[in-house]
Design a protein around this motif. Structure first.
Motif, PDB file in Angstrom:
ATOM      1  N   ARG A 108     -49.963 -28.230  86.818  1.00  0.00           N
ATOM      2  CA  ARG A 108     -50.266 -27.936  85.413  1.00  0.00           C
ATOM      3  C   ARG A 108     -49.851 -26.503  85.110  1.00  0.00           C
ATOM      4  NH1 ARG A 108     -56.408 -30.446  84.837  1.00  0.00           N
ATOM      5  NH2 ARG A 108     -55.781 -32.614  85.092  1.00  0.00           N
ATOM      6  N   MET A 120     -56.544 -37.090  92.750  1.00  0.00           N
ATOM      7  CA  MET A 120     -57.268 -37.133  91.474  1.00  0.00           C
ATOM      8  C   MET A 120     -56.325 -37.594  90.368  1.00  0.00           C
ATOM      9  SD  MET A 120     -60.103 -36.044  92.638  1.00  0.00           S
ATOM     10  CE  MET A 120     -61.199 -35.556  91.326  1.00  0.00           C
ATOM     11  N   GLY A 123     -64.554 -31.864  91.300  1.00  0.00           N
ATOM     12  CA  GLY A 123     -64.074 -30.487  91.154  1.00  0.00           C
ATOM     13  C   GLY A 123     -62.580 -30.455  91.400  1.00  0.00           C
ATOM     14  N   ASP A 124     -62.093 -29.342  91.932  1.00  0.00           N
ATOM     15  CA  ASP A 124     -60.657 -29.180  92.171  1.00  0.00           C
ATOM     16  C   ASP A 124     -60.335 -29.542  93.620  1.00  0.00           C
ATOM     17  OD1 ASP A 124     -58.096 -27.908  92.872  1.00  0.00           O
ATOM     18  OD2 ASP A 124     -58.187 -27.117  90.834  1.00  0.00           O
ATOM     19  N   ALA A 125     -59.675 -30.661  93.797  1.00  0.00           N
ATOM     20  CA  ALA A 125     -59.426 -31.170  95.150  1.00  0.00           C
ATOM     21  C   ALA A 125     -58.551 -30.228  95.963  1.00  0.00           C
ATOM     22  CB  ALA A 125     -58.790 -32.557  95.072  1.00  0.00           C
ATOM     23  N   GLY A 126     -57.571 -29.593  95.306  1.00  0.00           N
ATOM     24  CA  GLY A 126     -56.688 -28.672  96.025  1.00  0.00           C
ATOM     25  C   GLY A 126     -57.449 -27.441  96.499  1.00  0.00           C
ATOM     26  N   ALA A 148     -56.147 -37.917  86.886  1.00  0.00           N
ATOM     27  CA  ALA A 148     -56.971 -37.442  85.762  1.00  0.00           C
ATOM     28  C   ALA A 148     -56.392 -37.945  84.441  1.00  0.00           C
ATOM     29  CB  ALA A 148     -57.077 -35.926  85.818  1.00  0.00           C
ATOM     30  N   SER A 165     -59.513 -31.400  81.156  1.00  0.00           N
ATOM     31  CA  SER A 165     -58.876 -32.546  81.823  1.00  0.00           C
ATOM     32  C   SER A 165     -59.269 -32.679  83.289  1.00  0.00           C
ATOM     33  CB  SER A 165     -57.348 -32.490  81.680  1.00  0.00           C
ATOM     34  OG  SER A 165     -56.984 -32.493  80.324  1.00  0.00           O
ATOM     35  N   TYR A 166     -60.490 -32.257  83.614  1.00  0.00           N
ATOM     36  CA  TYR A 166     -61.039 -32.535  84.943  1.00  0.00           C
ATOM     37  C   TYR A 166     -61.880 -33.805  84.861  1.00  0.00           C
ATOM     38  CZ  TYR A 166     -59.375 -28.517  87.475  1.00  0.00           C
ATOM     39  OH  TYR A 166     -58.558 -27.639  88.123  1.00  0.00           O
ATOM     40  N   ILE A 167     -61.896 -34.525  85.983  1.00  0.00           N
ATOM     41  CA  ILE A 167     -62.613 -35.801  86.005  1.00  0.00           C
ATOM     42  C   ILE A 167     -64.113 -35.546  86.100  1.00  0.00           C
ATOM     43  CG2 ILE A 167     -62.919 -37.972  87.258  1.00  0.00           C
ATOM     44  CD1 ILE A 167     -60.024 -37.672  88.274  1.00  0.00           C
TER      45      ILE A 167
HETATM   46  N1  URA Z   1     -57.332 -32.327  89.680  1.00  0.00           N
HETATM   47  C1  URA Z   1     -58.465 -32.094  90.395  1.00  0.00           C
HETATM   48  O1  URA Z   1     -58.408 -31.545  91.479  1.00  0.00           O
HETATM   49  N2  URA Z   1     -59.642 -32.476  89.876  1.00  0.00           N
HETATM   50  C2  URA Z   1     -59.743 -33.103  88.690  1.00  0.00           C
HETATM   51  O2  URA Z   1     -60.858 -33.440  88.284  1.00  0.00           O
HETATM   52  C3  URA Z   1     -58.568 -33.329  87.953  1.00  0.00           C
HETATM   53  C4  URA Z   1     -57.361 -32.938  88.483  1.00  0.00           C
END
Ligand code: URA
Length: 217
Positions: A106, A137, A204-207, A139, A197-199
């Motif tokens: 993004r 994810m 949270g943020d998987a990365g 999203a 746009s997070y689920i």
């Molecule tokens: N990427 C993520 O890591 N988490 C989300 O919720 C959406 C995109």
């Protein structure tokens, strides 16, 4: 094409997912990655039931066994960076697979909106192959559609499976609306996205949870 939600059947995948989602347990980065890998293994196993097989004869010390083996190895792809650990889990099972890597991220504008930027692609010819793309994810689904359209410029797979840990309903609708032939496999499906746009509830943020926070947003 099917959308498969593994959480509809009770299995260990829900146990791993509960730890992945838990705000306290997920702080243990090693355990988080381990659970993501396990999800990759389970997704690989489930997807393997849908692939084409052929019969071969195997010589054992006592005779000949007629067994089924994969007709052809799939191409297993990862979307960098969050897809790397899920991809690794899938490779534990698809241990002879060919591989693809693509960076899709993004790229945020000043106003907080973002576009999907693609900067790196490495893949074999995909013509006629089964492609399994790991993205934990799903999203909005926009990066997935952009990524697959770019990948398809390098060959048309016989079939594409998207493997996710959590898929959001709006993302599933976006992907199936633009690419109706793909199959989507998720360990769970969540209904909503937040304003960024997070689920939700998501994880949270998987990365960041796998590899640490990054400077770039
Ligand atoms: N990427 C993520 O890591 N988490 C989300 O919720 C959406 C995109």
């Amino acid at each position: 094409m099917p959308v498969v939600d593994l959480s509809q059947t009770n299995s260990l995948v829900s146990q791993y997912l509960s730890e992945i989602r838990d705000i306290d347990i997920q702080k243990d980065r090693h355990r988080f990655r381990k659970n993501m890998e396990r999800c990759g293994e389970i997704l690989a196993y489930e997807i393997s039931k849908q692939l084409p097989y052929k019969k071969i004869d195997v010589t054992t010390p006592l005779g000949t066994a007629h067994v089924s083996v994969l007709k052809e190895q799939p191409v297993v792809g990862a979307i960098l960076r969050a897809g790397v650990i899920l991809h690794q889990g899938m490779l534990h099972f698809f241990d002879h697979a060919d591989n693809a890597f693509i960076s899709a991220y993004r790229k945020h504008r000043q106003d907080g909106s973002f576009e999907i930027a693609l900067e790196y692609l490495s893949c074999p010819s995909l013509d006629g192959r089964v492609l399994i793309l790991a993205d934990p994810m799903l999203a909005t689904g926009k990066s997935m559609v952009t990524t697959l359209k770019e990948i398809y410029r390098h060959g048309k797979p016989a079939h594409t499976h998207i493997a996710c840990v959590i898929a959001a309903r709006p993302g599933i609708e976006w992907v199936t609306g633009h690419l109706p032939d793909v199959s989507i496999w998720a360990c769970a499906i969540d209904e909503e996205l937040n304003a960024h746009s997070y689920i939700v509830p998501g994880l949270g943020d998987a990365g960041d949870l796998s590899y640490g926070e990054k400077m770039q947003r």
